[in-house]
Design a protein around this motif. Structure first.
Motif, short mmCIF file in Angstrom:
data_model
loop_
_atom_site.label_atom_id
_atom_site.label_comp_id
_atom_site.label_asym_id
_atom_site.label_seq_id
_atom_site.Cartn_x
_atom_site.Cartn_y
_atom_site.Cartn_z
N GLU A 127 0.82 -1.20 0.00
CA GLU A 127 0.00 0.00 0.00
C GLU A 127 0.86 1.25 0.00
N GLU A 128 1.82 1.31 0.88
CA GLU A 128 2.63 2.51 1.03
C GLU A 128 4.01 2.27 0.44
N PRO A 129 4.37 2.99 -0.60
CA PRO A 129 5.71 2.79 -1.15
C PRO A 129 6.77 3.26 -0.17
N ALA A 130 7.86 2.54 -0.14
CA ALA A 130 8.98 2.93 0.70
C ALA A 130 9.65 4.15 0.08
N PRO A 131 10.02 5.11 0.88
CA PRO A 131 10.73 6.26 0.32
C PRO A 131 12.06 5.81 -0.26
N GLN A 132 12.39 6.28 -1.45
CA GLN A 132 13.63 5.89 -2.12
C GLN A 132 14.76 6.81 -1.68
N GLN A 133 15.84 6.20 -1.25
CA GLN A 133 17.05 6.93 -0.89
C GLN A 133 18.22 6.07 -1.31
N GLY A 134 19.29 6.68 -1.68
CA GLY A 134 20.49 5.92 -2.01
C GLY A 134 20.37 5.26 -3.36
N THR A 135 21.13 4.19 -3.54
CA THR A 135 21.20 3.52 -4.82
C THR A 135 20.49 2.18 -4.78
N GLY A 136 20.11 1.71 -5.95
CA GLY A 136 19.51 0.38 -6.06
C GLY A 136 18.05 0.37 -5.64
N THR A 137 17.41 -0.75 -5.87
CA THR A 137 16.04 -0.93 -5.45
C THR A 137 16.02 -1.42 -4.00
N ASP A 138 14.88 -1.31 -3.36
CA ASP A 138 14.78 -1.76 -1.98
C ASP A 138 14.54 -3.25 -1.90
N GLY A 139 15.19 -3.87 -0.95
CA GLY A 139 14.94 -5.26 -0.62
C GLY A 139 14.13 -5.31 0.66
N GLU A 140 13.62 -6.51 0.96
CA GLU A 140 12.86 -6.70 2.20
C GLU A 140 13.30 -7.99 2.86
N LEU A 141 13.55 -7.91 4.15
CA LEU A 141 13.79 -9.09 4.95
C LEU A 141 12.41 -9.61 5.33
N TYR A 142 11.99 -10.70 4.67
CA TYR A 142 10.66 -11.26 4.89
C TYR A 142 10.58 -12.04 6.19
N ALA A 143 11.66 -12.70 6.55
CA ALA A 143 11.63 -13.56 7.74
C ALA A 143 13.05 -13.81 8.22
N LEU A 144 13.19 -13.96 9.53
CA LEU A 144 14.43 -14.43 10.13
C LEU A 144 14.04 -15.06 11.46
N TYR A 145 14.19 -16.37 11.52
CA TYR A 145 13.85 -17.12 12.72
C TYR A 145 15.01 -18.03 13.10
N VAL A 146 15.25 -18.13 14.40
CA VAL A 146 16.26 -19.03 14.94
C VAL A 146 15.56 -19.92 15.95
N ASP A 147 15.93 -21.19 15.96
CA ASP A 147 15.38 -22.12 16.94
C ASP A 147 15.53 -21.48 18.32
N PRO A 148 14.47 -21.45 19.12
CA PRO A 148 14.55 -20.81 20.44
C PRO A 148 15.71 -21.31 21.30
N ASP A 149 16.08 -22.58 21.14
CA ASP A 149 17.20 -23.12 21.91
C ASP A 149 18.55 -22.59 21.41
N GLN A 150 18.58 -21.95 20.26
CA GLN A 150 19.82 -21.44 19.67
C GLN A 150 19.95 -19.91 19.76
N VAL A 151 18.95 -19.25 20.35
CA VAL A 151 19.02 -17.79 20.51
C VAL A 151 20.22 -17.46 21.39
N GLY A 152 21.01 -16.50 20.95
CA GLY A 152 22.19 -16.09 21.71
C GLY A 152 23.47 -16.82 21.34
N THR A 153 23.40 -17.72 20.37
CA THR A 153 24.59 -18.50 19.98
C THR A 153 25.35 -17.90 18.81
N GLY A 154 24.81 -16.84 18.20
CA GLY A 154 25.44 -16.24 17.02
C GLY A 154 24.82 -16.70 15.71
N ALA A 155 23.94 -17.68 15.77
CA ALA A 155 23.31 -18.18 14.54
C ALA A 155 22.50 -17.08 13.86
#
Length: 173
Positions: free
Chosen positions: A77-105
């Motif tokens: 719905e709302e376009p991201a404001p364009q700044q800098g070079t290139g097109t915008d990417g999106e981080l759709y997801a990032l999940y770590v196993d709860p037992d691995q949180v804090g390990t650097g994964a």
């Protein structure tokens, strides 16, 4: 990520939701999440591979401990404001196993996702995070993201869980 990883990724995703969003969205919704259904959806998505999207896994001792996905920004719905070079990417997801949180994964997976976005020609990466998810927000801020003021309503089973957008430039990093 390969189709063979779909079950492990689905488990990480479901367990990640159940851990990260407890208290932010209804318990009934979280408890009803189905790993088998998530596996089928992920496997189908991987098999119809979109070359503009990078699905990456983090492994430790041969086991999947994290999953992330990055691709072109979805201008719903709302376009991201364009700044800098290139097109915008999106981080759709990032999940770590709860037992691995804090390990650097998560940090390693984030770096690989940012590298993939940069290689795809994105000048910035944006992401949406639940406003009340303080742990994730701190993680993203440590990774160089900052809230850009955009908000989006999100509702789960009749409960409001608004999202805020974060942004990070990929230039010079």
């Amino acid at each position: 990520m390969t189709a063979a990883d779909a079950g492990a990724v689905a488990s990480v995703r479901v367990r990640g939701w159940q851990s990260a969003y407890r208290g932010l969205i209804p318990d009934g919704y979280l408890d009803a999440m189905d790993i088998a259904a998530n596996t089928a959806r992920l496997r189908a998505r991987v098999l119809r591979r979109d070359p503009s999207v990078s699905d990456l896994v983090a492994e430790r001792e041969g086991a999947v401990v994290g999953w992330g996905c990055v691709g072109p920004y979805r201008h719903d719905e709302e376009p991201a404001p364009q700044q800098g070079t290139g097109t915008d990417g999106e981080l759709y997801a990032l999940y770590v196993d709860p037992d691995q949180v804090g390990t650097g994964a998560g940090r390693a997976l984030m770096q690989a996702l940012l590298d993939a976005a940069r290689a795809a020609g994105h000048g910035r990466v944006l992401l949406w995070v639940l406003e009340g998810n303080d742990r994730a927000r701190r993680f993203y801020e440590r990774a160089g993201f900052a809230a850009d003021g955009a908000r989006e309503p999100f509702e789960v089973d009749g409960v409001a869980a608004p999202e805020v957008r974060y942004c990070r430039s990929l230039s010079g990093s």
